[in-house]
Design a protein around this motif. Structure first.
Motif, PDB file in Angstrom:
ATOM      1  N   GLU A  88       0.828  -1.198   0.000  1.00 35.92           N
ATOM      2  CA  GLU A  88       0.000   0.000   0.000  1.00 35.92           C
ATOM      3  C   GLU A  88       0.865   1.252   0.000  1.00 35.92           C
ATOM      4  N   GLN A  89       0.393   2.280  -0.671  1.00 35.07           N
ATOM      5  CA  GLN A  89       1.205   3.439  -0.973  1.00 35.07           C
ATOM      6  C   GLN A  89       1.793   4.126   0.256  1.00 35.07           C
ATOM      7  N   ASP A  90       1.103   4.098   1.393  1.00 33.76           N
ATOM      8  CA  ASP A  90       1.670   4.747   2.580  1.00 33.76           C
ATOM      9  C   ASP A  90       2.816   3.934   3.188  1.00 33.76           C
ATOM     10  N   ASN A  91       3.078   2.752   2.644  1.00 38.85           N
ATOM     11  CA  ASN A  91       4.222   1.945   3.075  1.00 38.85           C
ATOM     12  C   ASN A  91       5.396   2.039   2.096  1.00 38.85           C
ATOM     13  N   GLN A  92       5.300   2.964   1.129  1.00 38.71           N
ATOM     14  CA  GLN A  92       6.375   3.104   0.149  1.00 38.71           C
ATOM     15  C   GLN A  92       7.702   3.472   0.807  1.00 38.71           C
ATOM     16  N   GLY A  93       7.653   4.307   1.818  1.00 42.63           N
ATOM     17  CA  GLY A  93       8.885   4.715   2.495  1.00 42.63           C
ATOM     18  C   GLY A  93       9.629   3.535   3.079  1.00 42.63           C
ATOM     19  N   ALA A  94       8.905   2.630   3.741  1.00 42.41           N
ATOM     20  CA  ALA A  94       9.539   1.455   4.336  1.00 42.41           C
ATOM     21  C   ALA A  94      10.069   0.520   3.262  1.00 42.41           C
ATOM     22  N   LEU A  95       9.294   0.338   2.200  1.00 45.24           N
ATOM     23  CA  LEU A  95       9.723  -0.533   1.110  1.00 45.24           C
ATOM     24  C   LEU A  95      10.979   0.025   0.439  1.00 45.24           C
ATOM     25  N   SER A  96      11.005   1.314   0.183  1.00 47.17           N
ATOM     26  CA  SER A  96      12.172   1.939  -0.448  1.00 47.17           C
ATOM     27  C   SER A  96      13.396   1.867   0.460  1.00 47.17           C
ATOM     28  N   ALA A  97      13.166   2.019   1.769  1.00 48.98           N
ATOM     29  CA  ALA A  97      14.279   1.932   2.725  1.00 48.98           C
ATOM     30  C   ALA A  97      14.884   0.533   2.712  1.00 48.98           C
ATOM     31  N   TYR A  98      14.056  -0.479   2.607  1.00 51.29           N
ATOM     32  CA  TYR A  98      14.559  -1.856   2.539  1.00 51.29           C
ATOM     33  C   TYR A  98      15.343  -2.079   1.248  1.00 51.29           C
ATOM     34  N   LEU A  99      14.816  -1.595   0.142  1.00 52.37           N
ATOM     35  CA  LEU A  99      15.496  -1.762  -1.146  1.00 52.37           C
ATOM     36  C   LEU A  99      16.861  -1.071  -1.138  1.00 52.37           C
ATOM     37  N   ALA A 100      16.953   0.024  -0.405  1.00 49.53           N
ATOM     38  CA  ALA A 100      18.203   0.779  -0.333  1.00 49.53           C
ATOM     39  C   ALA A 100      19.159   0.243   0.719  1.00 49.53           C
ATOM     40  N   GLY A 101      18.735  -0.791   1.459  1.00 52.52           N
ATOM     41  CA  GLY A 101      19.593  -1.382   2.479  1.00 52.52           C
ATOM     42  C   GLY A 101      19.626  -0.607   3.778  1.00 52.52           C
ATOM     43  N   LYS A 102      18.668   0.311   3.962  1.00 52.68           N
ATOM     44  CA  LYS A 102      18.650   1.138   5.168  1.00 52.68           C
ATOM     45  C   LYS A 102      17.969   0.437   6.340  1.00 52.68           C
ATOM     46  N   ILE A 103      17.094  -0.523   6.040  1.00 45.48           N
ATOM     47  CA  ILE A 103      16.473  -1.326   7.092  1.00 45.48           C
ATOM     48  C   ILE A 103      16.553  -2.797   6.682  1.00 45.48           C
ATOM     49  N   SER A 104      16.445  -3.662   7.655  1.00 44.58           N
ATOM     50  CA  SER A 104      16.524  -5.104   7.405  1.00 44.58           C
ATOM     51  C   SER A 104      15.162  -5.656   7.013  1.00 44.58           C
ATOM     52  N   ALA A 105      15.152  -6.955   6.660  1.00 44.77           N
ATOM     53  CA  ALA A 105      13.887  -7.625   6.360  1.00 44.77           C
ATOM     54  C   ALA A 105      12.968  -7.578   7.576  1.00 44.77           C
ATOM     55  N   LYS A 106      13.554  -7.715   8.764  1.00 47.31           N
ATOM     56  CA  LYS A 106      12.778  -7.640  10.002  1.00 47.31           C
ATOM     57  C   LYS A 106      12.219  -6.232  10.184  1.00 47.31           C
ATOM     58  N   GLY A 107      13.019  -5.241   9.814  1.00 52.42           N
ATOM     59  CA  GLY A 107      12.566  -3.857   9.906  1.00 52.42           C
ATOM     60  C   GLY A 107      11.414  -3.577   8.961  1.00 52.42           C
ATOM     61  N   LEU A 108      11.466  -4.160   7.769  1.00 51.84           N
ATOM     62  CA  LEU A 108      10.373  -4.008   6.809  1.00 51.84           C
ATOM     63  C   LEU A 108       9.107  -4.640   7.361  1.00 51.84           C
ATOM     64  N   ASP A 109       9.261  -5.807   7.951  1.00 55.02           N
ATOM     65  CA  ASP A 109       8.114  -6.527   8.502  1.00 55.02           C
ATOM     66  C   ASP A 109       7.434  -5.741   9.621  1.00 55.02           C
ATOM     67  N   SER A 110       8.219  -5.030  10.400  1.00 49.22           N
ATOM     68  CA  SER A 110       7.651  -4.295  11.541  1.00 49.22           C
ATOM     69  C   SER A 110       7.111  -2.926  11.145  1.00 49.22           C
ATOM     70  N   SER A 111       7.525  -2.404   9.991  1.00 49.08           N
ATOM     71  CA  SER A 111       7.117  -1.052   9.624  1.00 49.08           C
ATOM     72  C   SER A 111       6.145  -0.999   8.443  1.00 49.08           C
ATOM     73  N   ALA A 112       5.914  -2.125   7.777  1.00 47.08           N
ATOM     74  CA  ALA A 112       4.967  -2.163   6.662  1.00 47.08           C
ATOM     75  C   ALA A 112       3.926  -3.253   6.919  1.00 47.08           C
ATOM     76  N   ARG A 113       2.738  -3.080   6.319  1.00 46.70           N
ATOM     77  CA  ARG A 113       1.680  -4.080   6.455  1.00 46.70           C
ATOM     78  C   ARG A 113       1.864  -5.137   5.371  1.00 46.70           C
ATOM     79  N   LEU A 114       2.605  -6.174   5.688  1.00 44.63           N
ATOM     80  CA  LEU A 114       2.907  -7.222   4.715  1.00 44.63           C
ATOM     81  C   LEU A 114       1.834  -8.296   4.738  1.00 44.63           C
ATOM     82  N   TRP A 115       1.541  -8.852   3.570  1.00 44.38           N
ATOM     83  CA  TRP A 115       0.570  -9.935   3.499  1.00 44.38           C
ATOM     84  C   TRP A 115       1.117 -11.162   4.223  1.00 44.38           C
ATOM     85  N   LYS A 116       0.210 -12.017   4.686  1.00 47.23           N
ATOM     86  CA  LYS A 116       0.632 -13.176   5.479  1.00 47.23           C
ATOM     87  C   LYS A 116       1.500 -14.143   4.692  1.00 47.23           C
ATOM     88  N   ASN A 117       1.387 -14.139   3.364  1.00 47.42           N
ATOM     89  CA  ASN A 117       2.230 -15.018   2.536  1.00 47.42           C
ATOM     90  C   ASN A 117       3.397 -14.255   1.908  1.00 47.42           C
TER      91      ASN A 117
END
Length: 286
Positions: A88-117
């Motif tokens: 969802e668009q309001d999670n773009q910041g977290a997704l972009s941060a992960y792509l840039a290596g600024k946060i970890s996979a765990k950080g993405l999981d805690s800061s974005a609404r990820l689907w269960k799969n």
């Protein structure tokens, strides 16, 4: 010839024929008319477009496997940009941060609404983008706003702040209630569906189309992953893309399930440019 040896030779000649006769492919690939086509022929055609809409069945492993395969195949030929309904668009910041290596996979999981799969089905796509320095766009509207429209119509969005409105297609949302896909939503749930339910779907479709076009650039191929219902029959996202940019070249792919996949049923023809046909007893991811 020794009788035992003769029997062995005959046995090994017969077995491969039986294996071939009992071949059970996981899927078959058809064009819109229902003619079976090769994967390479499909890639050759779709890689020439501006946008590819890959319609999946959300819990189908064949859909998810082929999504990554198609992205990898097109990447070898074109400059790519990726996007998906699942972000969802309001999670773009977290997704972009992960792509840039600024946060970890765990950080993405805690800061974005990820689907269960996410971990099994979408993380491979995101990680491919990260490894190859590709942009990955969160195209969907935050679900709570779709829920607002489902209850109160498009008018419910007028009360939102400027920041909240930036996470969706610009208002007012163009809407054609007569599109078969939106009409079907009401007939599928007689007595339960309201006229606002297809509007919530339209908000999602319009928003995904908007953020695809906002980020797409000339000479780039934008590959978008979404549920099949959002793009089948050249409606949904495709309709909004054409409304905003009539000359844009779009390839659509749908995933369907059938009891027998040897040939495409009439109802599944022409739902997309290419149809991934999977047996209806295929194992699901959830």
């Amino acid at each position: 010839m020794n009788k035992a040896l003769h029997i062995c030779i005959v046995f090994f000649l017969i077995i491969p024929a039986r294996i071939i006769a009992q071949d059970k492919p996981a899927y078959r690939l058809f064009n819109a008319r229902g003619k079976e086509v090769s994967y390479q022929k499909m890639i050759k055609q779709i890689s020439k477009q501006d946008v590819i809409l890959i319609g999946e069945l959300h819990n189908n492993p064949i859909s998810h496997w082929l999504e990554l395969e198609m992205i990898q195949s097109c990447f070898s030929q074109r400059k790519l940009m990726l996007g998906a309904e699942m972000f969802e668009q309001d999670n773009q910041g977290a997704l972009s941060a992960y792509l840039a290596g600024k946060i970890s996979a765990k950080g993405l999981d805690s800061s974005a609404r990820l689907w269960k799969n996410y971990n099994t089905d979408y993380a491979p796509l995101v990680n491919f983008a990260k490894e190859n320095q590709l942009n990955f766009i969160a195209t969907n509207v935050p679900r709570k706003y779709a829920s607002m429209v489902s209850k109160g119509g498009f008018e419910a969005l007028n009360q939102l702040s400027a920041e909240e409105k930036s996470w969706m297609a610009p208002l007012p949302i163009a809407y054609d209630a007569n599109l078969p896909g939106y009409q079907k939503m009401i007939t599928m749930m007689p007595g339960h569906a309201t006229p606002n339910m297809p509007k919530a779907q339209a908000l999602k479709d319009a928003t995904m189309a908007y953020f695809i076009l906002k980020n797409w650039a000339e000479n780039q191929l934008f590959i978008h992953v979404n549920g099949s219902y959002h793009s089948e029959n050249y409606e949904g996202i495709s309709w909004y893309l054409k409304l905003a940019k009539p000359n844009i070249k779009i390839a659509t792919i749908a995933t369907v399930s059938q009891k027998d996949i040897k040939q495409l049923t009439q109802e599944n023809k022409y739902v997309a440019d290419y149809i991934i046909c999977v047996e209806d007893d295929m194992t699901t991811t959830y």
